[in-house]
Design a protein around this motif. Structure first.
Motif, PDB file in Angstrom:
ATOM      1  N   ALA A  38       0.834  -1.210   0.000  1.00 14.93           N
ATOM      2  CA  ALA A  38       0.000   0.000   0.000  1.00 14.93           C
ATOM      3  C   ALA A  38       0.868   1.259   0.000  1.00 14.93           C
ATOM      4  CB  ALA A  38      -0.929  -0.003   1.212  1.00 14.93           C
ATOM      5  N   LEU A  39       1.943   1.252   0.772  1.00 11.20           N
ATOM      6  CA  LEU A  39       2.799   2.449   0.833  1.00 11.20           C
ATOM      7  C   LEU A  39       3.507   2.711  -0.484  1.00 11.20           C
ATOM      8  CD1 LEU A  39       4.378   2.121   4.371  1.00 11.20           C
ATOM      9  CD2 LEU A  39       2.704   3.800   3.594  1.00 11.20           C
ATOM     10  N   ALA A  40       3.969   1.632  -1.128  1.00 11.18           N
ATOM     11  CA  ALA A  40       4.652   1.812  -2.406  1.00 11.18           C
ATOM     12  C   ALA A  40       3.692   2.403  -3.443  1.00 11.18           C
ATOM     13  CB  ALA A  40       5.216   0.472  -2.887  1.00 11.18           C
ATOM     14  N   LEU A  41       2.451   1.906  -3.445  1.00 15.02           N
ATOM     15  CA  LEU A  41       1.477   2.409  -4.415  1.00 15.02           C
ATOM     16  C   LEU A  41       1.015   3.826  -4.055  1.00 15.02           C
ATOM     17  CD1 LEU A  41      -0.300  -0.967  -4.910  1.00 15.02           C
ATOM     18  CD2 LEU A  41       0.775   0.349  -6.727  1.00 15.02           C
ATOM     19  N   HIS A  42       0.934   4.089  -2.771  1.00 15.13           N
ATOM     20  CA  HIS A  42       0.600   5.434  -2.282  1.00 15.13           C
ATOM     21  C   HIS A  42       1.600   6.445  -2.857  1.00 15.13           C
ATOM     22  CE1 HIS A  42      -0.138   8.644   0.671  1.00 15.13           C
ATOM     23  NE2 HIS A  42       1.090   8.530   1.120  1.00 15.13           N
ATOM     24  N   HIS A  43       2.863   6.118  -2.779  1.00 17.10           N
ATOM     25  CA  HIS A  43       3.879   7.036  -3.281  1.00 17.10           C
ATOM     26  C   HIS A  43       3.834   7.137  -4.800  1.00 17.10           C
ATOM     27  CE1 HIS A  43       7.883   8.294  -4.699  1.00 17.10           C
ATOM     28  NE2 HIS A  43       7.765   9.141  -3.713  1.00 17.10           N
ATOM     29  N   TRP A  44       3.670   5.986  -5.455  1.00 22.44           N
ATOM     30  CA  TRP A  44       3.678   5.995  -6.916  1.00 22.44           C
ATOM     31  C   TRP A  44       2.522   6.843  -7.454  1.00 22.44           C
ATOM     32  CZ3 TRP A  44       0.240   3.256 -10.405  1.00 22.44           C
ATOM     33  CH2 TRP A  44       0.626   3.383 -11.751  1.00 22.44           C
ATOM     34  N   HIS A  45       1.333   6.612  -6.937  1.00 22.39           N
ATOM     35  CA  HIS A  45       0.194   7.411  -7.413  1.00 22.39           C
ATOM     36  C   HIS A  45       0.400   8.891  -7.129  1.00 22.39           C
ATOM     37  CE1 HIS A  45      -2.663   4.446  -8.917  1.00 22.39           C
ATOM     38  NE2 HIS A  45      -2.332   3.651  -7.910  1.00 22.39           N
ATOM     39  N   GLY A  46       1.017   9.177  -6.001  1.00 20.79           N
ATOM     40  CA  GLY A  46       1.197  10.571  -5.619  1.00 20.79           C
ATOM     41  C   GLY A  46       2.225  11.311  -6.451  1.00 20.79           C
ATOM     42  N   THR A  47       3.046  10.576  -7.185  1.00 16.22           N
ATOM     43  CA  THR A  47       4.132  11.215  -7.932  1.00 16.22           C
ATOM     44  C   THR A  47       4.069  10.960  -9.437  1.00 16.22           C
ATOM     45  OG1 THR A  47       5.537   9.305  -7.460  1.00 16.22           O
ATOM     46  CG2 THR A  47       5.760  11.204  -5.994  1.00 16.22           C
ATOM     47  N   HIS A  48       3.046  10.239  -9.893  1.00 16.69           N
ATOM     48  CA  HIS A  48       2.969   9.910 -11.319  1.00 16.69           C
ATOM     49  C   HIS A  48       1.614  10.303 -11.903  1.00 16.69           C
ATOM     50  CE1 HIS A  48       6.572   7.749 -10.198  1.00 16.69           C
ATOM     51  NE2 HIS A  48       6.856   7.660 -11.475  1.00 16.69           N
ATOM     52  N   GLY A  49       1.221  11.499 -11.606  1.00 18.49           N
ATOM     53  CA  GLY A  49      -0.084  11.961 -12.041  1.00 18.49           C
ATOM     54  C   GLY A  49      -0.142  12.418 -13.492  1.00 18.49           C
ATOM     55  N   HIS A  50       1.020  12.460 -14.141  1.00 23.66           N
ATOM     56  CA  HIS A  50       1.024  12.932 -15.526  1.00 23.66           C
ATOM     57  C   HIS A  50       1.742  11.941 -16.439  1.00 23.66           C
ATOM     58  CE1 HIS A  50       0.064  16.603 -13.338  1.00 23.66           C
ATOM     59  NE2 HIS A  50      -0.504  17.023 -14.454  1.00 23.66           N
ATOM     60  N   CYS A  51       1.312  11.924 -17.666  1.00 23.60           N
ATOM     61  CA  CYS A  51       1.857  10.993 -18.656  1.00 23.60           C
ATOM     62  C   CYS A  51       3.295  11.383 -19.003  1.00 23.60           C
ATOM     63  CB  CYS A  51       0.984  11.046 -19.906  1.00 23.60           C
ATOM     64  SG  CYS A  51       1.604  10.023 -21.246  1.00 23.60           S
ATOM     65  N   PRO A  52       4.228  10.425 -18.914  1.00 24.59           N
ATOM     66  CA  PRO A  52       5.609  10.756 -19.273  1.00 24.59           C
ATOM     67  C   PRO A  52       5.795  10.983 -20.769  1.00 24.59           C
ATOM     68  CG  PRO A  52       5.421   8.422 -18.722  1.00 24.59           C
ATOM     69  CD  PRO A  52       4.085   9.050 -18.422  1.00 24.59           C
ATOM     70  N   ARG A  53       4.809  10.583 -21.583  1.00 26.03           N
ATOM     71  CA  ARG A  53       4.927  10.807 -23.032  1.00 26.03           C
ATOM     72  C   ARG A  53       4.455  12.197 -23.429  1.00 26.03           C
ATOM     73  NH1 ARG A  53       2.438   5.652 -26.229  1.00 26.03           N
ATOM     74  NH2 ARG A  53       3.769   4.028 -25.366  1.00 26.03           N
ATOM     75  N   CYS A  54       3.270  12.588 -22.895  1.00 27.48           N
ATOM     76  CA  CYS A  54       2.661  13.820 -23.421  1.00 27.48           C
ATOM     77  C   CYS A  54       2.338  14.837 -22.340  1.00 27.48           C
ATOM     78  CB  CYS A  54       1.399  13.472 -24.209  1.00 27.48           C
ATOM     79  SG  CYS A  54      -0.001  13.007 -23.180  1.00 27.48           S
ATOM     80  N   GLY A  55       2.504  14.474 -21.076  1.00 28.90           N
ATOM     81  CA  GLY A  55       2.273  15.429 -20.005  1.00 28.90           C
ATOM     82  C   GLY A  55       0.832  15.592 -19.574  1.00 28.90           C
ATOM     83  N   HIS A  56      -0.087  14.884 -20.252  1.00 33.02           N
ATOM     84  CA  HIS A  56      -1.495  14.953 -19.895  1.00 33.02           C
ATOM     85  C   HIS A  56      -1.710  14.205 -18.571  1.00 33.02           C
ATOM     86  CE1 HIS A  56      -5.627  15.737 -21.251  1.00 33.02           C
ATOM     87  NE2 HIS A  56      -5.954  14.572 -20.721  1.00 33.02           N
ATOM     88  N   PRO A  57      -2.695  14.632 -17.761  1.00 34.30           N
ATOM     89  CA  PRO A  57      -2.971  13.883 -16.529  1.00 34.30           C
ATOM     90  C   PRO A  57      -3.342  12.424 -16.819  1.00 34.30           C
ATOM     91  CG  PRO A  57      -4.037  16.019 -16.454  1.00 34.30           C
ATOM     92  CD  PRO A  57      -3.487  15.859 -17.855  1.00 34.30           C
ATOM     93  N   THR A  58      -2.929  11.535 -15.921  1.00 33.79           N
ATOM     94  CA  THR A  58      -3.280  10.124 -16.030  1.00 33.79           C
ATOM     95  C   THR A  58      -4.331   9.788 -14.983  1.00 33.79           C
ATOM     96  OG1 THR A  58      -1.446   9.582 -14.550  1.00 33.79           O
ATOM     97  CG2 THR A  58      -1.033   9.394 -16.920  1.00 33.79           C
ATOM     98  N   VAL A  59      -5.069   8.694 -15.234  1.00 34.66           N
ATOM     99  CA  VAL A  59      -6.104   8.268 -14.280  1.00 34.66           C
ATOM    100  C   VAL A  59      -5.839   6.822 -13.875  1.00 34.66           C
ATOM    101  CG1 VAL A  59      -7.879   9.847 -15.108  1.00 34.66           C
ATOM    102  CG2 VAL A  59      -7.635   7.587 -16.179  1.00 34.66           C
ATOM    103  N   PRO A  60      -6.164   6.463 -12.632  1.00 32.95           N
ATOM    104  CA  PRO A  60      -5.943   5.086 -12.179  1.00 32.95           C
ATOM    105  C   PRO A  60      -6.854   4.118 -12.923  1.00 32.95           C
ATOM    106  CG  PRO A  60      -6.487   6.547 -10.332  1.00 32.95           C
ATOM    107  CD  PRO A  60      -6.745   7.310 -11.580  1.00 32.95           C
ATOM    108  N   ALA A  61      -6.347   2.898 -13.149  1.00 38.76           N
ATOM    109  CA  ALA A  61      -7.120   1.843 -13.803  1.00 38.76           C
ATOM    110  C   ALA A  61      -6.660   0.501 -13.228  1.00 38.76           C
ATOM    111  CB  ALA A  61      -6.907   1.887 -15.315  1.00 38.76           C
TER     112      ALA A  61
END
Ligand code: ZN
Length: 311
Positions: free
Chosen positions: A131-154
């Motif tokens: 849970a902590l690893a995913l907590h951090h990942w979601h908190g720091t990867h809110g944008h697409c590394p390709r185009c910069g658009h916001p990403t959504v969880p799936a």
């Protein structure tokens, strides 16, 4: 040579036991229905803390039933428990919440994994570590590394998807090596990083670089940090280290020489320690080995020493 067992005993965060039921993630872009199921168990994460009850048997994660509004807190499907009930972590930061101010389920205190990880049951250490690893990942990867658009969880929170270009991004884990290096006299190499207080020495560690094997990373890091060439690199154990997202690969290695040349911007001091000198070094405060048994470094040092380093 050594009569020590090849493998480390199980390290605290390496005990994790979790049925991730990953086959269910494909149907879990939306976790609303799962959260409405009264059998679902919910683990809250706020600012890297989880609610933990102190019981006579030790610390225990406090899970609760789903509540209205949980879907907005970024739910992640961690897997299923022994009774096949879904376990969902809420990893999104609550707005306007500071950890000590928010009420935990049944008034359990908020605790960190560093505080309780060693004493949680195997199944619970898995839940909290993941849970902590995913907590951090979601908190720091809110944008697409390709185009910069916001990403959504799936996919139950195990993917972030770009809504503009459809690209999918997966949780990141950074491999790191940590190594107990001994010389021909079976002395252990210890170093103090710049920034660490006096007396705090540990074994060397560093991140694996692209294109390297684990053994090559061990060889490179030791050479870079203290100028020593090593051989006979052996993997002896590993554990996840979600501070924020590492996987620590523990190794032993044998030095080909004892002369130390320190990398000045990284290493403040380094020394070879003979086993017989350990009690004196610890007693005199020259070496304060550890206060936590959570880190694999402690286990590597004790593996070499052949016993506990602190009472
Ligand atoms: Zn994109």
């Amino acid at each position: 040579m050594s009569t020590r067992p090849h493998r480390l005993p199980l390290v605290p965060l390496g005990r994790a036991v979790l049925d991730r039921a990953a086959e269910r993630r494909a149907d879990l872009d939306d976790l609303g229905e799962l959260l409405a199921d009264p059998d679902t168990r919910v683990l809250e994460v706020v600012d890297s803390h989880c609610p933990v009850l102190d019981t006579q048997e030790g610390p225990r994660l406090q899970l609760r039933a789903g509540r209205p509004g949980d879907s907005a807190r970024l739910p992640v499907f961690l897997g299923v428990d022994d009774e096949r009930h879904a376990v969902v972590a809420l990893v999104g930061v609550m707005s306007e919440v500071v950890t000590p101010a928010v009420e935990t389920p049944d008034a359990a205190p908020w605790r960190t994994l560093r505080e309780v990880g060693e004493h949680l049951p195997d199944a619970e250490v898995a839940l909290m570590t993941t849970a902590l690893a995913l907590h951090h990942w979601h908190g720091t990867h809110g944008h697409c590394p390709r185009c910069g658009h916001p990403t959504v969880p799936a996919r139950g929170g195990w993917v972030r998807r770009c809504e503009r270009d459809g690209s999918e991004h997966h949780p990141r884990t950074d491999p790191a090596v940590i190594m107990a290096v001994v010389d021909d006299a079976d002395r252990l190499l210890l170093a103090r990083n710049v920034g660490w207080p006096q007396g705090r020495f540990s074994v060397l560690a560093g991140f694996v670089e692209p294109g390297e094997t684990l053994a090559q990373a061990v060889e490179r890091e030791v050479l870079e940090e203290v100028g020593v060439r090593v051989t006979d690199v052996q993997h002896v154990g590993d554990q996840p280290w979600p501070f924020p997202n590492s996987l620590m690969f523990g190794h032993t290695a044998r030095a080909l020489g004892a002369d130390l040349t320190l990398q000045e911007d990284e290493i403040a001091e380094a020394m070879w320690v003979a086993r017989d000198d350990v009690p004196r070094l610890v007693e005199q405060g020259i070496w304060i080995p550890t206060r936590s048994r959570l880190s694999i470094s402690t286990h590597l040092m004790e593996h070499w020493y052949g016993g506990p380093l602190l009472p």
